[in-house]
Scaffold this motif. Structure first.
Motif, PDB file in Angstrom:
ATOM      1  N   THR A  64       0.824  -1.206   0.000  1.00  0.00           N
ATOM      2  CA  THR A  64       0.000   0.000   0.000  1.00  0.00           C
ATOM      3  C   THR A  64       0.862   1.262   0.000  1.00  0.00           C
ATOM      4  OG1 THR A  64      -1.694  -1.216   1.227  1.00  0.00           O
ATOM      5  CG2 THR A  64      -1.908   1.148   1.212  1.00  0.00           C
ATOM      6  N   THR A  65       2.153   1.132   0.297  1.00  0.00           N
ATOM      7  CA  THR A  65       3.027   2.312   0.402  1.00  0.00           C
ATOM      8  C   THR A  65       3.200   3.111  -0.885  1.00  0.00           C
ATOM      9  OG1 THR A  65       5.013   0.912   0.086  1.00  0.00           O
ATOM     10  CG2 THR A  65       4.311   1.351   2.362  1.00  0.00           C
ATOM     11  N   PRO A  66       2.994   2.550  -2.097  1.00  0.00           N
ATOM     12  CA  PRO A  66       3.093   3.396  -3.289  1.00  0.00           C
ATOM     13  C   PRO A  66       2.153   4.601  -3.272  1.00  0.00           C
ATOM     14  CG  PRO A  66       3.210   1.117  -3.944  1.00  0.00           C
ATOM     15  CD  PRO A  66       2.860   1.128  -2.478  1.00  0.00           C
ATOM     16  N   LEU A  67       1.090   4.532  -2.489  1.00  0.00           N
ATOM     17  CA  LEU A  67       0.169   5.669  -2.387  1.00  0.00           C
ATOM     18  C   LEU A  67       0.851   6.923  -1.847  1.00  0.00           C
ATOM     19  CD1 LEU A  67      -3.190   4.223  -0.982  1.00  0.00           C
ATOM     20  CD2 LEU A  67      -2.881   5.469  -3.127  1.00  0.00           C
ATOM     21  N   LEU A  68       1.871   6.737  -1.006  1.00  0.00           N
ATOM     22  CA  LEU A  68       2.480   7.881  -0.327  1.00  0.00           C
ATOM     23  C   LEU A  68       3.031   8.908  -1.308  1.00  0.00           C
ATOM     24  CD1 LEU A  68       4.303   5.937   2.521  1.00  0.00           C
ATOM     25  CD2 LEU A  68       2.335   7.458   2.786  1.00  0.00           C
ATOM     26  N   ALA A 170     -12.750 -12.489 -13.042  1.00  0.00           N
ATOM     27  CA  ALA A 170     -12.830 -11.708 -14.283  1.00  0.00           C
ATOM     28  C   ALA A 170     -12.061 -10.391 -14.189  1.00  0.00           C
ATOM     29  CB  ALA A 170     -14.289 -11.426 -14.630  1.00  0.00           C
ATOM     30  N   ASN A 171     -11.627 -10.026 -12.999  1.00  0.00           N
ATOM     31  CA  ASN A 171     -10.939  -8.756 -12.796  1.00  0.00           C
ATOM     32  C   ASN A 171      -9.583  -8.729 -13.498  1.00  0.00           C
ATOM     33  OD1 ASN A 171     -10.230  -6.202 -11.613  1.00  0.00           O
ATOM     34  ND2 ASN A 171      -8.999  -7.326 -10.121  1.00  0.00           N
ATOM     35  N   THR A 172      -9.268  -7.644 -14.171  1.00  0.00           N
ATOM     36  CA  THR A 172      -7.969  -7.497 -14.839  1.00  0.00           C
ATOM     37  C   THR A 172      -7.154  -6.339 -14.280  1.00  0.00           C
ATOM     38  OG1 THR A 172      -8.974  -6.128 -16.573  1.00  0.00           O
ATOM     39  CG2 THR A 172      -8.805  -8.506 -16.993  1.00  0.00           C
ATOM     40  N   LYS A 173      -7.577  -5.773 -13.166  1.00  0.00           N
ATOM     41  CA  LYS A 173      -6.837  -4.689 -12.535  1.00  0.00           C
ATOM     42  C   LYS A 173      -5.938  -5.256 -11.438  1.00  0.00           C
ATOM     43  CE  LYS A 173     -10.626  -1.371 -13.157  1.00  0.00           C
ATOM     44  NZ  LYS A 173     -11.589  -0.464 -12.486  1.00  0.00           N
ATOM     45  N   ASN A 174      -4.702  -4.739 -11.347  1.00  0.00           N
ATOM     46  CA  ASN A 174      -3.860  -5.191 -10.246  1.00  0.00           C
ATOM     47  C   ASN A 174      -4.235  -4.432  -8.968  1.00  0.00           C
ATOM     48  OD1 ASN A 174      -2.175  -2.775  -9.892  1.00  0.00           O
ATOM     49  ND2 ASN A 174      -1.125  -3.364 -11.773  1.00  0.00           N
ATOM     50  N   TYR A 175      -3.710  -4.901  -7.856  1.00  0.00           N
ATOM     51  CA  TYR A 175      -4.084  -4.342  -6.556  1.00  0.00           C
ATOM     52  C   TYR A 175      -3.804  -2.846  -6.485  1.00  0.00           C
ATOM     53  CZ  TYR A 175      -3.905  -3.336  -1.542  1.00  0.00           C
ATOM     54  OH  TYR A 175      -4.100  -2.768  -0.304  1.00  0.00           O
ATOM     55  N   LEU A 176      -2.686  -2.419  -7.025  1.00  0.00           N
ATOM     56  CA  LEU A 176      -2.336  -1.003  -6.947  1.00  0.00           C
ATOM     57  C   LEU A 176      -3.268  -0.143  -7.792  1.00  0.00           C
ATOM     58  CD1 LEU A 176       1.507  -1.461  -6.932  1.00  0.00           C
ATOM     59  CD2 LEU A 176       0.128  -0.521  -5.087  1.00  0.00           C
ATOM     60  N   GLU A 177      -3.635  -0.629  -8.962  1.00  0.00           N
ATOM     61  CA  GLU A 177      -4.624   0.094  -9.767  1.00  0.00           C
ATOM     62  C   GLU A 177      -5.924   0.246  -8.997  1.00  0.00           C
ATOM     63  OE1 GLU A 177      -3.509  -1.043 -14.376  1.00  0.00           O
ATOM     64  OE2 GLU A 177      -4.447  -2.564 -13.124  1.00  0.00           O
ATOM     65  N   LEU A 185      -7.396   8.340  -7.864  1.00  0.00           N
ATOM     66  CA  LEU A 185      -6.116   8.582  -8.523  1.00  0.00           C
ATOM     67  C   LEU A 185      -5.914   7.512  -9.588  1.00  0.00           C
ATOM     68  CD1 LEU A 185      -3.982   9.035  -5.269  1.00  0.00           C
ATOM     69  CD2 LEU A 185      -4.810  10.890  -6.738  1.00  0.00           C
ATOM     70  N   ASP A 186      -4.956   7.732 -10.492  1.00  0.00           N
ATOM     71  CA  ASP A 186      -4.588   6.710 -11.460  1.00  0.00           C
ATOM     72  C   ASP A 186      -3.161   6.245 -11.154  1.00  0.00           C
ATOM     73  OD1 ASP A 186      -3.769   9.335 -12.324  1.00  0.00           O
ATOM     74  OD2 ASP A 186      -3.056   8.410 -14.173  1.00  0.00           O
ATOM     75  N   PHE A 187      -2.963   4.957 -11.120  1.00  0.00           N
ATOM     76  CA  PHE A 187      -1.668   4.374 -10.796  1.00  0.00           C
ATOM     77  C   PHE A 187      -0.683   4.643 -11.928  1.00  0.00           C
ATOM     78  CE2 PHE A 187       0.981   0.350 -10.857  1.00  0.00           C
ATOM     79  CZ  PHE A 187       1.833   0.762  -9.847  1.00  0.00           C
ATOM     80  N   GLN A 188       0.462   5.223 -11.590  1.00  0.00           N
ATOM     81  CA  GLN A 188       1.493   5.561 -12.574  1.00  0.00           C
ATOM     82  C   GLN A 188       2.820   4.889 -12.232  1.00  0.00           C
ATOM     83  OE1 GLN A 188       1.623   9.858 -12.884  1.00  0.00           O
ATOM     84  NE2 GLN A 188      -0.488   9.995 -13.587  1.00  0.00           N
ATOM     85  N   GLU A 325       1.575  -6.712  -9.415  1.00  0.00           N
ATOM     86  CA  GLU A 325       2.371  -5.746 -10.171  1.00  0.00           C
ATOM     87  C   GLU A 325       3.838  -6.008  -9.853  1.00  0.00           C
ATOM     88  OE1 GLU A 325       3.968  -3.534 -12.437  1.00  0.00           O
ATOM     89  OE2 GLU A 325       1.849  -2.944 -12.484  1.00  0.00           O
ATOM     90  N   LEU A 326       4.569  -6.521 -10.845  1.00  0.00           N
ATOM     91  CA  LEU A 326       5.991  -6.840 -10.649  1.00  0.00           C
ATOM     92  C   LEU A 326       6.912  -5.747 -11.194  1.00  0.00           C
ATOM     93  CD1 LEU A 326       6.131 -10.683 -11.471  1.00  0.00           C
ATOM     94  CD2 LEU A 326       5.490  -9.520  -9.346  1.00  0.00           C
ATOM     95  N   TYR A 327       6.357  -4.691 -11.741  1.00  0.00           N
ATOM     96  CA  TYR A 327       7.131  -3.558 -12.253  1.00  0.00           C
ATOM     97  C   TYR A 327       8.134  -3.976 -13.341  1.00  0.00           C
ATOM     98  CZ  TYR A 327       5.317  -0.983  -8.206  1.00  0.00           C
ATOM     99  OH  TYR A 327       4.502  -0.384  -7.273  1.00  0.00           O
ATOM    100  N   GLY A 328       7.811  -5.029 -14.088  1.00  0.00           N
ATOM    101  CA  GLY A 328       8.699  -5.463 -15.156  1.00  0.00           C
ATOM    102  C   GLY A 328       9.993  -6.086 -14.672  1.00  0.00           C
ATOM    103  N   ARG A 329      10.008  -6.512 -13.411  1.00  0.00           N
ATOM    104  CA  ARG A 329      11.245  -7.068 -12.850  1.00  0.00           C
ATOM    105  C   ARG A 329      11.080  -8.538 -12.475  1.00  0.00           C
ATOM    106  NH1 ARG A 329      11.315  -1.887 -10.140  1.00  0.00           N
ATOM    107  NH2 ARG A 329      10.277  -2.868  -8.346  1.00  0.00           N
TER     108      ARG A 329
END
Length: 370
Positions: A64-68, A170-177, A185-188, A325-329
């Motif tokens: 949840t910390t990405p919100l900060l 059926a959900n295609t959104k990740n937790y952060l989205e 907000l929109d996750f960036q 969300e693995l951030y491409g890593r």
């Protein structure tokens, strides 16, 4: 008689709304520079007070910390308070006030006023607290008529996917989205915020450099806790993977908590792989930070690896893969036959779907990401 001496500052001159004001002890600018409110250049008013309620497991708090970062951009003069069961995992330099969940904290928070209160937990106690806290705007999950409700329309999607498996699948959104959406907000691609103690990081860097002798360190988190045993990979597969890693000239490092200790000792004895033991959370993060790649099921280790920005091979079977969300890593590795036990803690098959994850598949992914 001595004449009355006027104090250098009077009560009406105190900046009670300053983010540095601590109430019962001197503020940090006073401690560091001797300044007082009537002649201080450090004054910063708490112009927008935000309360985040995220009690949850440690991994849930970490993710949840990405919100900060985003909240700071949208509300640049915000004063953020966070209520949690895991205060030690939160970044101290990013949050003005961290409250451990207890009766004292609940009393304090219910007698404050906030511009924005966000509850991202669906537990009854968290929802009831949001319903009672004083805030001009409320996001997330609240309480009404004896049950959970969405505080506003933005939380309805996350509420419903939690209530019905067919919607969740059926959900295609990740937790952060999802949680950014709840907060309007929109996750960036904002990153996790995870702090590793510098002293422990330096200590374990030295120790593991001595042990690994220049080899790539592959962290193997072999367990998955006790709640969802359906996520376990067979011991013979872990042993085969360890031996393959050794044959490639890498250094396998066994990781885990108390629930994995006995099994990790067996792996170490049978393969010669290194198992350092069970540690406190700060030391566990410092040890994990020395890894060049981490292999783990969906558990706290997954979130620590993401927070440390480590390449991650993630075993998943019972969860919706879109959630992560693995951030491409890294790479999600799943059973080739799928899984019949969505969010299940008992396998419906005679043979676990996790048996379908071949050692060769993991080795190929490891070679790609190392």
């Amino acid at each position: 008689m001595n004449p009355t001496i006027r104090p250098a500052i009077r009560p009406e001159e105190v900046k009670y709304d300053c983010r540095f004001f601590r109430g019962h002890i001197p503020c940090q600018p006073n401690k560091d520079f001797g300044v007082m409110c009537n002649a201080c250049s450090h004054y910063a008013p708490k112009s927008f007070r935000i309360l985040i309620i995220k009690l949850g497991a440690i991994g849930d708090v970490i993710r949840t910390t990405p919100l900060l970062e985003r909240l700071r951009k949208v509300y640049p003069n915000s004063y953020i308070s966070w209520l949690t069961l895991s205060p030690d995992i939160l970044p101290k330099n990013q949050i003005e006030r961290i409250y451990r969940y207890d009766e004292t904290s609940l009393y304090i928070l219910q007698n404050q006023a906030f511009e924005l209160a966000i509850n991202l937990d669906k537990d009854e106690e968290a929802c009831i607290l949001l319903s009672r806290v004083q805030a001009k705007t409320k996001y997330g999950f609240s309480w009404q008529d004896g049950h959970i409700i969405a505080a506003d329309a933005a939380a309805e999607h996350k509420l419903l996917t939690g209530l019905f498996d067919n919607l969740s699948k059926a959900n295609t959104k990740n937790y952060l989205e999802e949680i950014f959406e709840i907060c309007h907000l929109d996750f960036q691609k904002e990153e996790y915020v995870l702090e590793v103690r510098p002293d422990l990081d330096a200590l374990w860097k030295g120790k593991l450099q001595d042990l690994a002798k220049g080899k790539k360190i592959i962290g193997l988190n072999t367990g998955c806790g006790v709640r969802w045993q359906t996520r376990l990979w067979k011991p013979q597969n872990w042993i085969a993977l360890i031996e393959n890693i050794q044959a490639q000239g890498h250094f396998p490092l066994l990781l885990g908590g108390k629930d994995e200790e006995a099994q990790n000792q067996i792996y170490a004895q049978s393969t010669g792989a290194t198992y350092l033991g069970c540690f406190s959370l700060p030391e566990f993060m410092a040890i994990s930070n020395q890894c060049d790649l981490i292999v783990s099921a969906v558990t706290m280790m997954m979130h620590i690896a993401i927070g440390l920005k480590k390449p991650l091979l993630l075993f998943n079977n019972i969860f919706n893969p879109y959630e992560f969300e693995l951030y491409g890593r890294g790479q999600i590795i799943e059973p080739t036959s799928g899984c019949d036990c969505y969010y299940g803690n008992r396998c419906k098959r005679e043979k676990s779907c996790m048996d379908d994850i071949a050692v060769e598949t993991v080795v190929a992914a490891l070679q790609k990401w190392i």
